[in-house]
Design an enzyme around this catalytic site. Structure first.
Site, short mmCIF file in Angstrom:
data_model
loop_
_atom_site.label_atom_id
_atom_site.label_comp_id
_atom_site.label_asym_id
_atom_site.label_seq_id
_atom_site.Cartn_x
_atom_site.Cartn_y
_atom_site.Cartn_z
N PHE A 127 0.86 -1.19 0.00
CA PHE A 127 0.00 0.00 0.00
C PHE A 127 0.90 1.25 0.00
O PHE A 127 1.86 1.30 0.76
CB PHE A 127 -0.92 -0.03 1.22
CG PHE A 127 -1.98 1.03 1.18
CD1 PHE A 127 -3.13 0.83 0.44
CD2 PHE A 127 -1.82 2.23 1.84
CE1 PHE A 127 -4.11 1.81 0.36
CE2 PHE A 127 -2.80 3.22 1.77
CZ PHE A 127 -3.95 3.00 1.04
N ASP A 198 1.17 -4.38 9.02
CA ASP A 198 0.02 -3.52 8.75
C ASP A 198 -1.18 -4.45 8.59
O ASP A 198 -1.22 -5.27 7.67
CB ASP A 198 0.28 -2.69 7.49
CG ASP A 198 -0.81 -1.65 7.26
OD1 ASP A 198 -1.96 -1.88 7.67
OD2 ASP A 198 -0.50 -0.61 6.64
N TYR A 223 -11.45 2.28 10.03
CA TYR A 223 -12.62 2.58 9.18
C TYR A 223 -12.93 1.51 8.14
O TYR A 223 -13.86 1.66 7.37
CB TYR A 223 -12.46 3.94 8.47
CG TYR A 223 -11.16 4.12 7.73
CD1 TYR A 223 -10.97 3.57 6.46
CD2 TYR A 223 -10.12 4.85 8.28
CE1 TYR A 223 -9.78 3.74 5.79
CE2 TYR A 223 -8.91 5.03 7.61
CZ TYR A 223 -8.75 4.47 6.37
OH TYR A 223 -7.57 4.63 5.70
N LYS A 224 -12.14 0.43 8.12
CA LYS A 224 -12.40 -0.63 7.13
C LYS A 224 -13.31 -1.68 7.76
O LYS A 224 -14.47 -1.38 8.04
CB LYS A 224 -11.06 -1.17 6.63
CG LYS A 224 -10.32 -0.10 5.81
CD LYS A 224 -8.94 -0.48 5.36
CE LYS A 224 -8.37 0.63 4.46
NZ LYS A 224 -6.93 0.50 4.24
N ARG A 372 -12.12 -4.45 -7.42
CA ARG A 372 -11.96 -5.06 -6.11
C ARG A 372 -13.33 -5.19 -5.45
O ARG A 372 -14.11 -4.23 -5.41
CB ARG A 372 -11.05 -4.14 -5.29
CG ARG A 372 -10.39 -4.77 -4.12
CD ARG A 372 -9.34 -3.84 -3.56
NE ARG A 372 -9.91 -2.59 -3.06
CZ ARG A 372 -9.40 -1.88 -2.08
NH1 ARG A 372 -8.29 -2.27 -1.47
NH2 ARG A 372 -9.97 -0.76 -1.69
C1 LIG Z 1 -6.17 1.67 3.99
C2 LIG Z 1 -4.72 1.46 4.29
C3 LIG Z 1 -3.96 2.44 4.92
C4 LIG Z 1 -4.55 3.80 5.16
O1 LIG Z 1 -3.77 4.66 5.90
P1 LIG Z 1 -4.41 6.04 6.38
O2 LIG Z 1 -3.33 6.68 7.15
O3 LIG Z 1 -5.62 5.71 7.17
O4 LIG Z 1 -4.81 6.81 5.17
C5 LIG Z 1 -2.65 2.14 5.25
N1 LIG Z 1 -2.11 0.94 4.96
C6 LIG Z 1 -2.84 -0.03 4.34
C7 LIG Z 1 -2.22 -1.35 4.04
C8 LIG Z 1 -4.15 0.20 3.99
O5 LIG Z 1 -4.85 -0.73 3.35
#
Ligand SMILES: *Cc1c(COP(=O)(O)O)cnc(C)c1O
Length: 413
Positions: A127, A198, A223-224, A372
């Site tokens: 990511f 992560d 938030y996921k 997705r």
């Molecule tokens: C969604 C996601 C993020 C998001 O990071 P934010 O700081 O909340 O924008 C980070 N890492 C991964 C792997 C994600 O899927």
């Protein structure tokens, strides 16, 4: 062979042990929501809880609510609730800041535990924020640290005596491929590296056992799959054995051992609270806690089993109904190696996704060509998967995706 008849699919919903949870969410009519891996749906209780926090705790309680409504302990209290979902112990998780900021905290803490090593290693195609945070830290370090991105297959072999930290996303945001947490952690530890996991696409979706894997640090989104609302605070895990020695670089006053002593000198809190930085965003925390509380009685084994079954059904239906439409499965077929979304590559992926959204089937698109489909076991039914694949088949057969309005890319895809 799976029975793909409508009656067989309805029977699976009828015997689904998680079926009752769907009613806990305020899902709009006419929508099949396949993007809960990006922004979880709204729990029914959240609006009332937020309204109470605003009107009563803030409006009437005012500053007294830091104590009276226990605002001050929200990061740790919610952290303990998330801990259960990721195989952590109480006192190992706090909720704070964003995942990006928590990545910085975890990477710096990990580097402080491995002071003679220089490399922060990760997977190319991780990511983006994960890679970007590594790059910012390396640039700031003035040569002390460097970042290294290698292909997924080469990651484990790239571990060597220079590796300070290995940073990996357990469930890949695009492909849904899952790293074996315990085995990968063991390999990194054998090489003397610290691991930062992560868990953004894992927490609340698949079983995670951080302590069983002897993990070091982990971060993830609220938030996921945790349904905490847009931009919800993120979580931060540090194994107890690291609390004393890992030095917080973002040494804000909320991580101090006695914030209200107002001392001139920073002294970190003894536990995981040292990884707090500033004043917690209480309204975001209230919404997050409402989402996390839905998991209080949920058996994560059942969540994982349903997630795997939803994905298997999706793939089987796509094979049965859309085999001639040019979709290439971009996720593992084996549910044991797949997280809680299924992705397909298609050269017209963006337009196809827009046409699906116009029909109420909401997934998302990830460049260059990936559609997705997030599979959230708490609020999706097996019949939704059947209906979604029927809509995909219809969009392809009718060529509805060719409409000119579906060609223009929006800011958020
Ligand atoms: C969604 C996601 C993020 C998001 O990071 P934010 O700081 O909340 O924008 C980070 N890492 C991964 C792997 C994600 O899927």
């Amino acid at each position: 062979m799976t029975d793909l008849s409508r009656s067989a699919i309805a029977a699976r919903d009828a015997s689904d042990p998680l079926a009752a949870y769907r009613d806990r969410f305020a899902l709009p009519d006419g929508v099949i929501y396949l993007d809960g891996n990006s922004l979880g749906a709204l729990p029914r209780k959240t609006a009332a809880r937020l309204s109470r926090a605003i009107k009563r705790e803030w409006g009437v309680g005012l500053i007294r609510s830091w104590n009276d409504a226990d605002w001050v302990n929200a990061p740790r209290r919610i952290g303990d609730k998330i801990a259960r979902l990721i195989g952590a112990a109480p006192g190992e998780v706090v909720v704070a800041d964003s995942t990006s900021v928590n990545l910085f905290k975890a990477l710096t803490a990990a580097c402080s535990l491995n002071p003679d090593r220089t490399v922060i290693l990760s997977e190319a195609g991780n990511f983006p924020t994960d890679a970007y945070m590594m790059q910012g830290l390396a640039a700031f370090s003035g040569g002390r640290l460097c970042e290294k991105l290698v292909s997924r297959d080469a990651v484990l072999d790239a571990l060597d005596a220079t590796t300070a930290v290995l940073l990996l996303t357990q469930t890949h945001y695009k492909s849904g491929q899952v790293w074996d947490l315990a085995e990968t952690t063991r390999r990194a530890h054998d090489a003397g590296a610290i691991v930062v996991w992560d868990l953004s696409h894992s927490a609340g979706a698949i079983e995670v056992d951080l302590n069983g894997a002897n993990a070091d640090f982990a971060v993830g989104c609220g938030y996921k799959f945790l349904n905490g609302g847009p931009g919800a605070p993120a979580f931060f895990y540090a194994a107890t054995r690291h609390h004393e020695r890992a030095a917080p670089v973002l040494s804000g006053w909320f991580g101090h051992r006695a914030p209200f002593a107002f001392d001139d000198r920073y002294a970190p809190a003894p536990g995981v609270e040292r990884f707090l930085c500033g004043t917690p965003a209480i309204l975001g925390m209230v919404a997050l806690e409402s989402g996390v509380d839905l998991f209080a009685e949920v058996d994560m084994t059942a969540v994982r089993a349903k997630s795997a079954a939803l994905g298997d059904l999706f793939i089987a239906l796509m094979e049965a109904r859309c085999a001639d439409h040019g979709f290439a499965l971009a996720s593992p077929r084996d549910a044991g190696r797949r997280g809680s979304h299924v992705s397909y590559a298609h050269p017209e992926g963006y337009a196809i996704m827009q046409a699906l959204k116009a029909r109420g089937v909401i997934g998302d698109f990830r460049t260059p060509d990936v559609l997705r489909f997030g599979l959230t076991p708490l609020y999706l039914r097996f019949q939704d998967i059947d209906d979604a694949v029927a809509a995909i088949a219809d969009v392809m057969e009718s060529e509805a995706w060719r409409a000119p309005e579906y060609a223009t890319r929006a800011a958020v895809t």
